[in-house]
Design a protein around this motif. Structure first.
Motif, PDB file in Angstrom:
ATOM      1  N   VAL A   1      11.030  -3.162  10.884  1.00 61.13           N
ATOM      2  CA  VAL A   1       9.598  -3.313  10.646  1.00 61.13           C
ATOM      3  C   VAL A   1       8.972  -1.925  10.734  1.00 61.13           C
ATOM      4  N   VAL A   2       8.296  -1.518   9.663  1.00 62.07           N
ATOM      5  CA  VAL A   2       7.775  -0.150   9.569  1.00 62.07           C
ATOM      6  C   VAL A   2       6.282  -0.180   9.237  1.00 62.07           C
ATOM      7  N   HIS A   3       5.575   0.854   9.708  1.00 58.69           N
ATOM      8  CA  HIS A   3       4.122   0.875   9.527  1.00 58.69           C
ATOM      9  C   HIS A   3       3.611   2.148   8.850  1.00 58.69           C
ATOM     10  N   THR A   4       4.489   3.123   8.628  1.00 55.07           N
ATOM     11  CA  THR A   4       4.073   4.363   7.968  1.00 55.07           C
ATOM     12  C   THR A   4       5.127   4.786   6.953  1.00 55.07           C
ATOM     13  N   VAL A   5       4.707   5.651   6.045  1.00 55.21           N
ATOM     14  CA  VAL A   5       5.640   6.204   5.065  1.00 55.21           C
ATOM     15  C   VAL A   5       6.742   6.996   5.764  1.00 55.21           C
TER      16      VAL A   5
ATOM     17  N   PRO B   1       3.491  -5.642   8.123  1.00 55.44           N
ATOM     18  CA  PRO B   1       3.280  -7.097   8.047  1.00 55.44           C
ATOM     19  C   PRO B   1       1.877  -7.475   8.504  1.00 55.44           C
ATOM     20  N   VAL B   2       1.221  -8.305   7.736  1.00 58.19           N
ATOM     21  CA  VAL B   2      -0.083  -8.834   8.140  1.00 58.19           C
ATOM     22  C   VAL B   2       0.147  -9.859   9.242  1.00 58.19           C
TER      23      VAL B   2
ATOM     24  N   LYS C   1       0.821  -1.205   0.000  1.00 61.07           N
ATOM     25  CA  LYS C   1       0.000   0.000   0.000  1.00 61.07           C
ATOM     26  C   LYS C   1       0.862   1.266   0.000  1.00 61.07           C
ATOM     27  N   ASN C   2       0.238   2.380  -0.423  1.00 59.61           N
ATOM     28  CA  ASN C   2       0.850   3.715  -0.365  1.00 59.61           C
ATOM     29  C   ASN C   2       2.143   3.822  -1.169  1.00 59.61           C
ATOM     30  N   VAL C   3       2.244   3.056  -2.251  1.00 61.93           N
ATOM     31  CA  VAL C   3       3.480   3.048  -3.034  1.00 61.93           C
ATOM     32  C   VAL C   3       3.740   4.409  -3.674  1.00 61.93           C
TER      33      VAL C   3
END
Length: 375
Positions: A319-323, A299-300, A214-216
């Motif tokens: 491990v990252v969760h935001t841009v 990660p799901v 997502k958010n590529v």
């Protein structure tokens, strides 16, 4: 002369299981065997297979809570309960494959319990091996009739042992990937082909085989604000994402490279300084093979989450969760050579090279021993 046959059973739930099956098939061919690959569930139950595959792919985008419940809920079940539930799926098709090809051994790259159950019940003298394609030992892989497990790491081996698997039936082989990742490349030619120079810092974004990252576009735009970076995006089979990014590729023609499905992914990874990707077992193994630091995005919960946790704990990934987290960690990597080198060393420690050869050699040698023992 007719070459002996090896049967490889797989499934199309994500691309990793099939990729591993194809890699093993090539290795077995090189050793004089005739591999036969079967999507057992897809061939036996095509409609059900298509529906469940669609649900599986959507769960990574829209149903992560459901997938988390399923993955960790079944993890708490007794392994025998799971195998009893699934051992009837594909039985008829499996017997057809056995009768048609008379394989010397069977390898599974997906937990298909009909195969080991029927081999033992029917008293076929056919060894069956399982290749676990993630960095976590989920009980769904376990079946008491499997002769040997090939696993990614010692932590997976220990996980199987905790679930009651005999340690002597487990080989830490690593996860098989294409041989291209171990072959040298002409870097000068590859740099020219992808429009970068050795002095550029290359950030590669892998949207995955199904293009579910997502958010590529937002991420690419943020990274392209740094003129020292070169950004490569691989969209996989997501044509919508590719079309969405084409204007950006035209706007930043000197610093942005856009691709759909890429056959020579090993070339891109070998000229990359870090990779943003989902933590699928094959993707992160390929990155480990060429020692390119990983930013594992959202990660799901389930095997992705467990893969990400393992690599993060080993110091090989963020491990990252935001841009914002991605951009910040890219800057951190490129400003800290010691950190970059440390992550590369961790990836080297994690990786077990030439896994397909280890697995094929074991199977081939055991079959020869069985053949000699029956003379």
């Amino acid at each position: 002369m007719i070459r002996p046959t090896a049967l490889i059973l797989t499934a199309n739930y994500g691309s990793g299981h099939v990729q591993v099956a194809n890699v093993l098939a090539e290795e077995l061919k090189s050793k004089g065997l005739q591999p036969v690959i079967s999507d057992l569930f897809g061939e036996a139950h095509p409609i059900m297979s298509q529906v469940t595959q669609s649900i599986f792919i959507k769960s990574f985008s829209h149903g992560s809570s459901f997938y988390k419940w399923f993955y960790y809920g079944t993890n708490k079940l007794n392994a025998n309960t799971i195998t009893q539930f699934s051992r009837y799926l594909g039985r008829k098709r499996f017997l057809e494959l056995i009768n048609e090809h008379q394989p010397r051994f069977v390898i599974t790259t997906f937990p298909l319990h009909a195969a080991p159950f029927l081999i033992k019940k029917s008293r076929f003298n056919i060894p069956i091996y399982t290749v676990i394609t993630d960095y976590f030992a989920h009980p769904f892989w376990i079946n008491p009739s499997i002769d040997r497990y090939f696993v990614a790491s010692h932590s997976v081996k220990n996980g199987l042992i905790k679930h009651g698997v005999d340690k002597n039936k487990i080989t830490v082989s690593g996860i098989p990937i294409r041989a291209d990742f171990y072959h040298p490349i002409n870097k000068e030619e590859v740099f020219t082909e992808y429009g970068v120079t050795p002095s550029n810092r290359v950030v590669t974004i892998l949207a995955g085989a199904q293009g579910v990252l997502k958010n590529v576009k937002v991420l690419a735009q943020r990274l392209l604000k740094d003129p020292s970076l070169r950004v490569i995006v691989v969209c996989g089979k997501n044509k919508t994402l590719y079309e969405k990014l084409k204007p950006l590729a035209e706007q930043y023609s000197s610093s942005f490279r856009l691709f759909g499905y890429v056959e020579k992914l090993h070339e891109i990874l070998k000229i990359s300084h870090c990779v943003v990707t989902k933590p699928g077992g094959i993707s992160i193994t390929e990155a480990a093979a060429v020692r390119v630091p990983l930013l594992l995005y959202k990660p799901v919960p389930g095997q992705e989450g467990e893969n990400a946790k393992y690599f993060e704990e080993k110091g090989a990934a963020f491990v990252v969760h935001t841009v914002n987290e991605i951009v910040g960690n890219v800057q951190k990597l490129f400003e800290n050579e010691a950190l970059l080198s440390s992550m590369q060393r961790s990836l080297e420690v994690i990786h077990h090279p030439h896994s397909s050869s280890i697995i094929a050699d074991y199977a081939f040698e055991e079959v020869q021993e069985l053949s000699q023992g029956t003379r």
